[in-house]
Design a protein around this motif. Structure first.
Motif, short mmCIF file in Angstrom:
data_model
loop_
_atom_site.label_atom_id
_atom_site.label_comp_id
_atom_site.label_asym_id
_atom_site.label_seq_id
_atom_site.Cartn_x
_atom_site.Cartn_y
_atom_site.Cartn_z
N ARG A 129 8.87 0.25 0.76
CA ARG A 129 7.80 -0.62 0.24
C ARG A 129 8.35 -1.51 -0.88
NH1 ARG A 129 6.01 -1.01 -4.80
NH2 ARG A 129 6.33 1.23 -4.97
N ARG A 132 -2.89 5.14 -6.64
CA ARG A 132 -2.80 3.98 -5.76
C ARG A 132 -1.72 4.18 -4.69
NH1 ARG A 132 -0.40 -0.39 -4.12
NH2 ARG A 132 -1.73 -2.09 -3.45
N ALA A 156 5.74 6.47 2.15
CA ALA A 156 5.36 7.89 2.22
C ALA A 156 5.57 8.46 3.61
CB ALA A 156 3.91 8.06 1.80
N ILE A 171 -6.02 1.91 -1.77
CA ILE A 171 -5.13 0.73 -1.76
C ILE A 171 -5.58 -0.23 -2.86
CG2 ILE A 171 -4.09 -1.10 -0.40
CD1 ILE A 171 -4.92 0.37 2.12
N GLY A 216 5.98 4.42 -8.00
CA GLY A 216 7.11 3.99 -7.18
C GLY A 216 7.79 5.12 -6.46
N LYS A 217 7.07 6.24 -6.27
CA LYS A 217 7.68 7.30 -5.48
C LYS A 217 6.62 8.09 -4.70
CE LYS A 217 7.83 10.83 -9.06
NZ LYS A 217 8.65 11.59 -9.98
N ALA A 218 7.11 8.69 -3.63
CA ALA A 218 6.19 9.44 -2.77
C ALA A 218 5.74 10.70 -3.48
CB ALA A 218 6.87 9.78 -1.45
N ASN A 248 -1.50 4.38 0.01
CA ASN A 248 -2.16 4.57 1.29
C ASN A 248 -1.56 5.81 1.93
OD1 ASN A 248 -3.47 4.19 3.71
ND2 ASN A 248 -2.56 2.19 4.15
N VAL A 249 -2.37 6.82 2.18
CA VAL A 249 -1.84 8.10 2.68
C VAL A 249 -1.14 7.88 4.02
CG1 VAL A 249 -2.50 10.37 3.59
CG2 VAL A 249 -3.50 9.51 1.45
N SER A 250 0.08 8.39 4.11
CA SER A 250 0.86 8.15 5.33
C SER A 250 0.83 9.34 6.27
CB SER A 250 2.30 7.81 4.99
OG SER A 250 2.94 7.22 6.10
N GLU A 251 0.79 10.54 5.71
CA GLU A 251 0.65 11.67 6.62
C GLU A 251 0.09 12.91 5.93
OE1 GLU A 251 4.47 11.21 8.31
OE2 GLU A 251 5.45 12.61 6.95
N GLU A 272 3.22 14.39 -2.95
CA GLU A 272 2.49 15.24 -2.02
C GLU A 272 1.46 16.01 -2.82
OE1 GLU A 272 5.19 17.62 0.24
OE2 GLU A 272 5.82 15.91 1.46
N CYS A 291 0.82 -1.22 0.00
CA CYS A 291 0.00 0.00 0.00
C CYS A 291 0.85 1.26 0.00
CB CYS A 291 -0.96 0.00 1.19
SG CYS A 291 -0.18 0.31 2.80
N THR A 340 2.17 4.16 -5.58
CA THR A 340 2.92 2.91 -5.71
C THR A 340 3.07 2.48 -7.16
OG1 THR A 340 0.90 1.64 -5.40
CG2 THR A 340 2.23 2.06 -3.44
N ARG A 385 0.44 13.30 1.88
CA ARG A 385 1.63 12.60 1.42
C ARG A 385 1.36 11.10 1.35
NH1 ARG A 385 7.23 13.54 1.02
NH2 ARG A 385 8.40 11.62 1.39
N ALA A 386 1.57 10.54 0.19
CA ALA A 386 1.40 9.10 0.00
C ALA A 386 2.42 8.65 -1.03
CB ALA A 386 -0.01 8.78 -0.50
N GLU A 387 2.68 7.36 -1.04
CA GLU A 387 3.47 6.87 -2.15
C GLU A 387 2.51 6.53 -3.27
OE1 GLU A 387 5.54 3.11 -1.84
OE2 GLU A 387 6.42 3.38 -3.83
#
Lengths: 377, 657
Positions: free
Chosen positions: A40, B456, A27, B431, B479-481, B458-461, B483, A22, B476, B472-474
């Motif tokens: 990940r 795609r 992140a 996700i 393949g990179k974060a 999952n928000v991390s912060e 914002e 995920c 996926t 901020r999420a990756e």
């Protein structure tokens, strides 16, 4: 791909089949603010190819600070951080490690500290203080390598002593007999030397029937004693927990005014990894005259200082920015006088950032205990 | 007594049993056991041809005791009892050997599993020889149902039962029925207006001659058993007399106290004397006892002055306990939304422009505090970000399950944003997208086509940068974060079982599945029944559901709840406990052990002498056996589980064959 028994074991142990890719780990990873480090993807690669190949190919595994933001947020509760430690172990076992790390590992096994200083110098910091020996006290103050050897951090250890004496706490130290807790060596992947240190320390601590509690300066020592030392008899506390309770019980009175605007930087090993958020704040709020303000990114969202996981001894290349720089500039923008910390590594990294951002004289970095010491009569 | 002739029927259960247990070997072994006159095996003994094998043998070979070696008796004991009955044999002359759940499913080694199956089978045959025919009794049923919870599930169930002609009580703990569905703006994937499809049903509840609505009430005690429950309902004081209040609303503006408007998810204020929403059923005002000035310190009675003519306000109203005779009960207690403060990294409660999906429903609803204008602090957001799976699929908060509605309600939210803010930049972090229902995938396609960016990850912060929030999420797939700046962040919060249902679960002796929702009797074949006879489940109290599934389940529960009512009688347990009065010491251990209050101590004449003996009420006894296990003198025996029968099993089960 060859399915070796070892490989199957660690994939099972780390729960990697549970990963749903995920990206919450990546992140949230503080490193990922600065570099393309992608935990990940690392988990995916480890699951789908052999760990040995990945370990030797991916030099970025040395960037990880083991702050554990990834592990704490993972919705499937796998431990991405341990994937990194596992890869590092593979390299340590093969002897395929950068020279500065080799020196640290060597120093710990020879000197029982990572700072390449003789173990006989371990009690220099308390010369003239006439501290009790551990055998004569109820409480053991475990100083830790960095506060014992680093001139800047020695002041913090001395401040702890001042407060404990003021509160009439019956405490002693191990002097030159104190041995590294092994937190960093374990995170650098040398799990074998860590086991040796753990056995040595457990024998020392459990050997004193009189010692009921251990108080540490560093959250790193606290974390490893608390979570990675099964069978340890005395109760382990970080000094913020102990001092906060002394203040609550009225045993320690912060009497003098200290009119400063202060913010607090949560250390990852105290906050994210051990959920100790309130005690340090309780101490700071008990300081008369203090104006306490929060970073926007605090507690679970605090930014790592990049001091953990062996990173005190590893420079990462091609990176212009540092998280500590972001932190001190945020503090400047908030107009605070002092960034309070509760971790030796945070103190060193943030103080460094104050210098490199020309903020000397504007923003100061102090350990909570140094602030406490200033308010004692 | 006729000689015991035992028949043994071994089921393969496809490969479920046959793959692990050697059926031929077990069959050879069974034939060697005492009194066994017939042994047969079949692929599915529970099927019609399988049942016919048993019937035929009973008739042709004169068998009088039957052993079926198959799955758990929880699964098919009733099935095989009916087989015996249809062949003219007493249905209690049956013994089931569980060689599936207790053998083939839990072992790998074929040899040892077969040996274990032999032991289990030998024990069953030994017991079968000692089984006695038993009789069931019938008792009458109170022809009334009760539905607990007045959301869409409870409303639908109550209406369906009422339409069959039976009386039904609908108990709702809040001041109005309607539940969470009433708070929704539009419903996915058809975009019907939620209120437009719900409020007519609420009116039907009010007007139906067979429904008695007990709003602002809670079930506090349930005694008795299926067909004959005695339910105590606490009617909380509204301080407004329901039969008099005409909801004219003149009183409310004079109330000096403002409180958070719960119906509007605390985005607005209402008065301490309020009606939850204008279409409330019952259409009666209510006074919040925690904040009303009179009820706190007796300092204000303004509302009484305003309602002088009708005198609908009664500040001295007391709670009332009502005891009702009920035949069957449907639990429809619904859900609470996940509290996103448990995910501090998402900034809910810290940043005012981070809101929950339910708050968004009120924000976007024409009946909401903004009349449907999407505005934060008076400004229309330009960048809107949705975060999926907040509190769902997340072990860190103990919710492993998918909440099943968030993917689609977020798609609907994105659509509503696009409709009202044509220029907004809309991003949805996800996700996986679960668009499994009828019309869902098509709706998902449609929303993507409305310039909605699905990314795609999952928000991390979420943190503040200037006057924007940074999400901020990756990504996926990149393949990179990344914002994404936002003026409004909507968290797709998942569902949790209603907190208030916990106590009710204890009252009704309901079990919970590991996800903490109520557990159904069988996940596939008895999805609306519970372990408590006569108690059924509808809606989200059993697990997260959307509206169509909830309504379907509610109708199913209604149909099930009506069966005993329509039948008019229920059968009592045949395998009840019996007391051998001579041996009973009258100690009362069994009275304490009985969870169903089926045993009392009574004075009786035994062989001419008066003594205190335990007495079993056979109607209340659920044949759990707790009394028999607790009896020190062996005076209580449970039929079909007597000491003699159990000891006969133990005697042979450990033998090496």
């Amino acid at each position: 791909m060859e399915e070796t028994y070892e490989r199957a074991c660690y994939i099972e142990r780390l729960g990697l089949f549970g990963c749903i890719q995920c990206g919450k780990c990546t992140a949230g990873c503080p490193l990922n603010y600065l570099t393309p480090f992608n935990i990940r993807k690392m988990v995916y690669d480890v699951l789908n190819s052999s760990g040995e190949d990945i370990a030797s190919e991916k030099h970025e595994i040395w960037q990880c600070t083991t702050c554990s933001t990834c592990s704490s947020r993972c919705p499937k509760q796998i431990e991405p951080r341990d994937v990194i430690i596992n890869l590092r172990s593979i390299l340590v076992e093969d002897g395929n490690i950068p020279p500065q790390i080799r020196d640290v590992l060597k120093s710990i096994t020879i000197n029982y500290n990572p700072w390449r200083l003789g173990k006989e110098q371990r009690a220099e910091w308390c010369k003239g203080l006439e501290l009790k020996d551990a055998s004569e006290a109820d409480l053991l103050y475990y100083v830790g390598c960095t506060p014992a050897f680093d001139p800047r951090l020695q002041k913090v250890a001395q401040a702890v002593v001042k407060a404990l004496r003021k509160a009439k706490v019956d405490f002693g130290t191990l002097g030159v007999e104190e041995v590294c807790c092994g937190s960093e060596i374990r995170r650098l992947g040398d799990i074998w030397s860590f086991d040796a240190l753990r056995e040595a320390n457990t024998e020392i601590f459990n050997g004193y029937d009189n010692i009921k509690q251990i108080v540490t300066t560093s959250p790193h020592c606290y974390n490893t004693f608390k979570n990675e030392y099964p069978g340890l008899k005395p109760e382990v506390m970080h000094y913020t927990q102990f001092v906060s309770s002394l203040i609550d019980r009225g045993q320690l009175v912060l009497a003098k005014d200290y009119r400063k605007k202060v913010t607090y930087h949560d250390p990852c090993f105290l906050g994210k990894q051990n959920k100790i958020y309130e005690e340090p704040r309780n101490i700071l709020r008990s300081v008369p005259g203090i104006e306490f303000v929060e970073f926007d990114r605090n507690r679970e969202s605090s930014l790592c200082c990049e001091g953990g996981g062996g990173r005190m001894w590893i420079e990462i290349e091609d990176v212009k920015e540092r998280l500590a720089n972001i932190r001190v500039r945020d503090a400047r923008d908030m107009g605070v006088d002092i960034i309070a910390v509760a971790c030796p590594f945070c103190l060193l990294t943030l103080e460094d950032a104050v210098k490199s951002n020309d903020l000397e004289g504007k923003v100061q970095v102090m350990d909570i205990m140094e602030i406490v010491a200033k308010t004692l009569t | 007594m006729a000689a015991k002739k035992i028949g043994v029927y071994i089921c393969h259960c496809g490969v479920n049993i046959a793959a692990t247990v050697d059926i031929e070997e077990l069959k050879r072994f069974a034939a060697t056991l005492p009194r066994v006159k017939s042994v047969q095996n079949y692929m599915y003994v529970c099927s019609d041809p399988g049942q016919e094998l048993i019937r035929k043998d009973i008739k042709e070979k004169g068998l009088n005791r039957i052993v079926v070696a198959a799955c758990s008796p929880r699964m098919h004991e009733p099935t095989f009892r009916n087989v015996l009955k249809s062949a003219g044999l007493n249905p209690y002359c049956l013994e089931i050997t569980n060689i599936r759940e207790q053998c083939s499913w839990v072992h790998h080694d074929r040899h040892t599993a077969t040996e274990k199956a032999k032991g289990l089978l030998a024990a069953s045959v030994a017991k079968a020889a000692l089984l006695e025919p038993l009789e069931e009794h019938e008792v009458g049923v109170t022809p009334t149902a009760m539905v607990i919870g007045g959301g869409i599930a409870g409303i639908q169930a109550a209406l369906d039962i009422a339409d069959t002609g039976f009386k039904v009580y609908l108990v709702e703990k809040e001041a109005s029925i309607g539940g969470h569905m009433m708070q929704l703006d539009k419903t996915f994937p058809t975009l019907d207006c939620s209120a437009c499809i719900l409020t007519p049903k609420m009116a039907d509840v009010k007007n139906h001659p067979n429904i008695e609505l007990l709003a602002y009430s809670e079930v506090i005690e349930v005694k008795g058993f299926v067909g004959n429950f005695k339910v105590t309902v606490k009617k909380k004081p509204r301080y407004v007399i329901e039969s008099i209040c005409n909801a004219c609303g003149q009183c409310s503006p004079y109330c000096p106290i403002e409180i958070d408007d719960a119906f509007n998810e605390r985005l607005a204020k209402t008065k301490a004397l309020y009606i939850p929403f204008p279409q409330a059923i019952p259409a009666t005002y209510v006074i919040d006892p925690q904040s009303c000035r009179y009820l706190r310190d007796k300092s204000c009675r303004q509302c009484e002055q305003v309602c002088k003519e009708l005198q609908a306000i009664n500040l001295d109203q007391k709670e009332e306990l009502v005891e009702l005779d009920i035949g069957t009960i449907i639990v429809a207690t619904g859900f609470d939304i996940f509290d996103p403060r448990q995910k501090p990294e998402l900034g809910y409660g810290k940043y005012e422009n981070v809101i929950t999906g339910l708050e968004f429903e009120r924000l976007v609803s024409a009946s909401g505090p903004n009349q449907g204008d999407i505005k934060i602090n008076g400004k229309k957001p330009k960048d809107v970000v949705f975060v999926q799976c907040v509190g769902s699929r997340d072990q860190t908060v103990g919710n492993e399950y998918c909440s099943r509605v968030c993917c689609m309600y977020t798609a609907k939210h994105a659509h509503l944003v696009r409709e009202k803010l044509p220029d907004a930049h809309i991003t949805i972090f996800y996700i996986d997208i679960r668009a499994f229902g009828k019309g869902f995938e098509q709706f998902y396609d449609r929303v993507r086509g409305e310039r909605v960016y699905y990314r795609r990850g999952n928000v991390s912060e979420i943190y503040k940068k200037g006057d924007k929030l940074m999400v901020r999420a990756e990504d996926t797939l990149m393949g990179k974060a990344v914002e994404v700046a936002a003026d409004l962040v909507v968290l797709a919060v998942g569902m949790e079982p209603s907190k208030s249902a916990k106590e009710l679960g204890k009252i009704l002796k309901l079990s919970n599945s590991p996800d903490k929702f109520f557990l159904e009797a069988h996940p596939k074949l008895r999805p609306v029944d519970t372990g408590s006879d006569g108690v059924f489940l509808a809606g989200c109290c059993q697990g997260p559901k959307d509206i169509p599934d909830t309504v379907a389940q509610a109708s199913a529960a209604a149909a099930k709840a009506v069966i005993p009512l329509a039948h008019g009688t229920v059968k009592t347990e045949a395998m009840v406990s019996v007391v051998q009065a001579e041996a009973c010491r009258g100690c009362g251990f069994c009275v304490e052990a009985c969870p169903y209050a089926a045993i009392t101590l009574e004075e009786k004449k035994v062989r001419g002498k008066k003594k205190i003996v335990a007495t079993v009420n056979e109607v209340l006894c659920k044949s759990c056996g707790a009394c028999a296990a607790s009896c020190l003198s062996g005076a209580i025996q449970q039929k079909s589980f007597t000491d003699e029968q159990i000891l006969s099993m133990i005697a042979v089960i450990g033998k090496k064959y």
